[in-house]
Design an enzyme around this catalytic site. Structure first.
Site, mmCIF file in Angstrom:
data_model
loop_
_atom_site.group_PDB
_atom_site.id
_atom_site.type_symbol
_atom_site.label_atom_id
_atom_site.label_comp_id
_atom_site.label_asym_id
_atom_site.label_seq_id
_atom_site.Cartn_x
_atom_site.Cartn_y
_atom_site.Cartn_z
ATOM 1 N N HIS A 108 12.520 52.348 107.707
ATOM 2 C CA HIS A 108 11.237 52.649 108.524
ATOM 3 C C HIS A 108 11.023 54.139 108.960
ATOM 4 O O HIS A 108 12.252 54.531 109.313
ATOM 5 C CB HIS A 108 11.204 51.667 109.693
ATOM 6 C CG HIS A 108 9.838 51.955 110.732
ATOM 7 N ND1 HIS A 108 8.619 51.621 109.947
ATOM 8 C CD2 HIS A 108 9.882 51.879 112.000
ATOM 9 C CE1 HIS A 108 7.682 51.699 111.109
ATOM 10 N NE2 HIS A 108 8.439 51.850 112.219
ATOM 11 N N GLY A 134 15.584 40.597 106.742
ATOM 12 C CA GLY A 134 16.905 40.734 105.759
ATOM 13 C C GLY A 134 17.304 39.626 105.037
ATOM 14 O O GLY A 134 17.859 39.577 104.175
#
Length: 340
Positions: A108, A134
């Site tokens: 990110h 995840g």
């Protein structure tokens, strides 16, 4: 249209001989580390001493080092700890060991976009950002599939940053699904915007208001939960597979008619767009980032923590928890709630 890459465009040999340090072992960290290991890469996990995840990573067959030792060891250092702690960890435990020719990677762009982390000129800086949680990154990899990813290069010091980034994404399985090229700025701003106005902020407020309206009108809270919260997933799954038109095809004509006559009554188009533009402006000019950074550094997270506690006590959360315990579709055991 943004450029797309697939497995044929990614060469895992760019990771050959490179040591990859995954900083953090939370939702994304465990998935990246395990997928890369299974792809034949040389991986370690960097954690603070005393981390509860140290034993978990070792149990999974991964080598674990302190963050400092991992940064020294790694040729590629992937930052997969929370945005709000990355800058301090980088400054204290990674920057001293980020020598020329290494790569610093992110999932990110927040800390690069808002200059909380400013890497030295001699290192590659790239983004490998799965567009999914995840546990999905891991489960789809194990199933022979992948989660779509974004790729971006902020700094190409070696001349091979794109190839290394694409190889990394192939290593975690993303190239099996597709990789879209973007920039750190665009990923950060659109991600924050989507979270705030639709996915988290907007959707949660819409569900909460719908739930409260039905309960206040005398309907059973369990019915309100089913209609305004539980069924959101059913609708979103249809849109995810085939767009809004596919969703409308699958629902009743009555529901579709209600969409047309009532949607704009709830979210007046011009007023809603104007408010969304104000949120976007705060993201673009750094107002939101500044507030979040201050919340973590000097305010003791008082606003954040109070809001979290308020939500925990809300009737829709209490009712939802009981329903999930008592329905065969329910239970929270499949959720990945691990922290970094």
């Amino acid at each position: 249209m943004a450029k797309m890459y697939y497995e044929k465009d990614c060469d895992l040999s760019y990771l050959k001989g490179k040591k990859i340090a995954i900083i953090g072992y939370g939702s994304q960290g465990h998935a990246h580390a395990l997928n890369l290991k299974d792809s034949g890469c040389d991986v370690c996990v960097g954690l603070r001493e005393g981390s509860k995840n140290w034993a978990n990573a070792e149990k999974a067959g991964l080598q674990v080092k302190t963050v400092e030792d991992a940064a020294k060891w790694g040729d590629i250092v992937m930052m997969l700890i929370n945005d709000e702690v990355q800058a301090d960890v980088y400054k204290n435990s990674i920057a001293p060991y980020l020598t020329e020719g290494k790569a610093l990677a992110f999932a990110h762009g927040f800390n690069i976009r808002y200059q909380q982390i400013v890497p030295p000129a001699g290192v590659d800086v790239f983004m490998a950002a799965p567009k999914g949680p995840g546990h999905t990154v891991r489960s789809t990899y194990v199933a022979g599939k992948g989660v779509p990813c974004l790729v971006a290069v902020e700094q190409d010091a070696t001349g091979h940053a794109y190839q290394i980034a694409l190889a990394y994404i192939a290593g975690i399985g993303g190239a099996r699904a597709g990789v879209m090229e973007t920039t750190f700025q665009d990923e950060t701003e659109t991600d924050l915007f989507g979270e705030q106005v639709v996915l988290c902020g907007g959707l949660v407020e819409l569900m909460r208001c719908g739930f409260e309206t039905l309960v206040e009108a005398g309907y059973e809270p369990e019915n309100a939960y089913f209609e305004c919260i539980h069924e959101v997933k059913l609708i979103v799954d249809l849109i995810n597979k085939g767009g809004v038109a596919a969703m409308n095809y699958s629902i009743s004509d009555t529901a579709e008619f209600g969409e047309y006559v009532s949607g704009s009554r709830i979210l007046p188009y011009e007023e809603t767009k104007a408010r969304m533009k104000a949120v976007l402006s705060d993201i673009q000019d750094g107002t939101f980032a500044g507030r979040w950074i201050a919340e973590n550094k000097s305010m003791g997270r008082t606003f954040f923590n109070s809001k979290r506690q308020q939500l925990k006590k809300h009737q829709m959360e209490i009712v939802g928890g009981e329903l999930r315990k008592n329905m065969i579709w329910g239970g929270d055991s499949d959720l990945d709630t691990a922290s970094n």
